[in-house]
Design a protein around this motif. Structure first.
Motif, PDB file in Angstrom:
ATOM      1  N   ASP A   1       9.706  -0.589   1.593  1.00 21.50           N
ATOM      2  CA  ASP A   1      10.975   0.064   1.899  1.00 21.50           C
ATOM      3  C   ASP A   1      11.438   1.003   0.786  1.00 21.50           C
ATOM      4  O   ASP A   1      12.495   1.613   0.903  1.00 21.50           O
ATOM      5  N   ARG A   2      10.656   1.123  -0.271  1.00 21.59           N
ATOM      6  CA  ARG A   2      11.033   1.953  -1.424  1.00 21.59           C
ATOM      7  C   ARG A   2      10.383   3.328  -1.319  1.00 21.59           C
ATOM      8  O   ARG A   2       9.186   3.448  -1.090  1.00 21.59           O
ATOM      9  N   VAL A   3      11.198   4.375  -1.501  1.00 23.74           N
ATOM     10  CA  VAL A   3      10.713   5.751  -1.494  1.00 23.74           C
ATOM     11  C   VAL A   3      11.082   6.392  -2.829  1.00 23.74           C
ATOM     12  O   VAL A   3      12.240   6.319  -3.253  1.00 23.74           O
ATOM     13  N   GLU A   4      10.089   7.006  -3.462  1.00 22.08           N
ATOM     14  CA  GLU A   4      10.304   7.775  -4.693  1.00 22.08           C
ATOM     15  C   GLU A   4       9.928   9.219  -4.387  1.00 22.08           C
ATOM     16  O   GLU A   4       8.853   9.471  -3.826  1.00 22.08           O
TER      17      GLU A   4
ATOM     18  N   THR B   1       0.834  -1.197   0.000  1.00 20.92           N
ATOM     19  CA  THR B   1       0.000   0.000   0.000  1.00 20.92           C
ATOM     20  C   THR B   1       0.872   1.251   0.000  1.00 20.92           C
ATOM     21  O   THR B   1       1.684   1.444   0.905  1.00 20.92           O
ATOM     22  N   PRO B   2       0.712   2.110  -1.002  1.00 20.05           N
ATOM     23  CA  PRO B   2       1.504   3.342  -1.028  1.00 20.05           C
ATOM     24  C   PRO B   2       1.039   4.334   0.038  1.00 20.05           C
ATOM     25  O   PRO B   2      -0.154   4.439   0.312  1.00 20.05           O
ATOM     26  N   THR B   3       1.998   5.013   0.633  1.00 19.64           N
ATOM     27  CA  THR B   3       1.701   6.139   1.513  1.00 19.64           C
ATOM     28  C   THR B   3       2.345   7.373   0.902  1.00 19.64           C
ATOM     29  O   THR B   3       3.508   7.326   0.480  1.00 19.64           O
TER      30      THR B   3
ATOM     31  N   ARG C   1      14.964  16.750   3.159  1.00 18.96           N
ATOM     32  CA  ARG C   1      13.745  17.017   3.933  1.00 18.96           C
ATOM     33  C   ARG C   1      12.615  16.089   3.495  1.00 18.96           C
ATOM     34  O   ARG C   1      11.877  15.557   4.319  1.00 18.96           O
ATOM     35  N   THR C   2      12.483  15.922   2.193  1.00 22.26           N
ATOM     36  CA  THR C   2      11.405  15.090   1.652  1.00 22.26           C
ATOM     37  C   THR C   2      11.635  13.624   1.998  1.00 22.26           C
ATOM     38  O   THR C   2      10.698  12.919   2.389  1.00 22.26           O
TER      39      THR C   2
ATOM     40  N   ALA D   1       6.545  12.815  -2.031  1.00 28.52           N
ATOM     41  CA  ALA D   1       7.139  11.471  -2.017  1.00 28.52           C
ATOM     42  C   ALA D   1       6.049  10.428  -1.860  1.00 28.52           C
ATOM     43  O   ALA D   1       4.969  10.706  -1.347  1.00 28.52           O
ATOM     44  N   VAL D   2       6.384   9.227  -2.325  1.00 32.80           N
ATOM     45  CA  VAL D   2       5.526   8.065  -2.094  1.00 32.80           C
ATOM     46  C   VAL D   2       6.424   6.956  -1.554  1.00 32.80           C
ATOM     47  O   VAL D   2       7.559   6.787  -2.004  1.00 32.80           O
TER      48      VAL D   2
END
Length: 147
Positions: free
Chosen positions: A36-39, A9-11, A69-70, A31-32
């Motif tokens: 464990d993956r952040v884009e 589930t994306p946050t 920061r992001t 960001a999404v």
């Protein structure tokens, strides 16, 4: 009993300050995170009022700060970064992005990545989201991959 973590589930994450403004005006998040993956979306060298630094070096450093920061809002750091895309608005008539951009980019990579060398794609562009922008940086991070 251990907690089950949903890895699919994306946050979505909004950076305080400029991120709130971007969300309200343009309808996007900074960001999404999926597992464990952040884009991140592209981060410019702007302040919280979306004013871009006049000096190129300051603009690039601020863009790196904004990426940090992001990432933090999504639970990541520069140490987790595995891929960087940077978009550069070069001087009119320039045949390459140039040393002015590259010198600062490389210095900031070395300062923030602690010896890690993620993959990096540089792209020269004619325009960016704000007329005064000359740099935009987006990253992919894998939380915990810094080991």
């Amino acid at each position: 009993m251990s907690e089950v973590i949903d890895r699919t589930t994306p946050t979505f994450h909004v950076t305080p300050g400029y991120g709130v403004t971007a969300r309200e005006l343009l309808g996007y998040s900074q960001a999404v995170r999926i597992g464990d993956r952040v884009e991140t979306s592209g981060q410019g060298g702007w302040n919280d009022d979306l004013v871009v630094a006049e000096d190129l070096e300051q603009e690039i450093v601020q863009a790196f700060d904004n990426v940090g920061r992001t990432l933090a809002e999504a639970g990541a750091t520069w140490a987790d970064v595995v891929h960087v895309n940077s978009y550069h608005k070069a001087e009119p008539g320039a045949e390459s992005i140039g040393d002015g951009h590259n010198r600062v980019m490389v210095r900031e990579f070395r300062n923030r990545l602690g010896g890690r060398a993620p993959v990096w794609t540089q792209t020269g562009v004619t325009v960016l989201g704000l007329a005064t922008m000359r740099i935009e940086i987006r990253v992919t991070a894998l939380v915990g991959s810094a080991g």
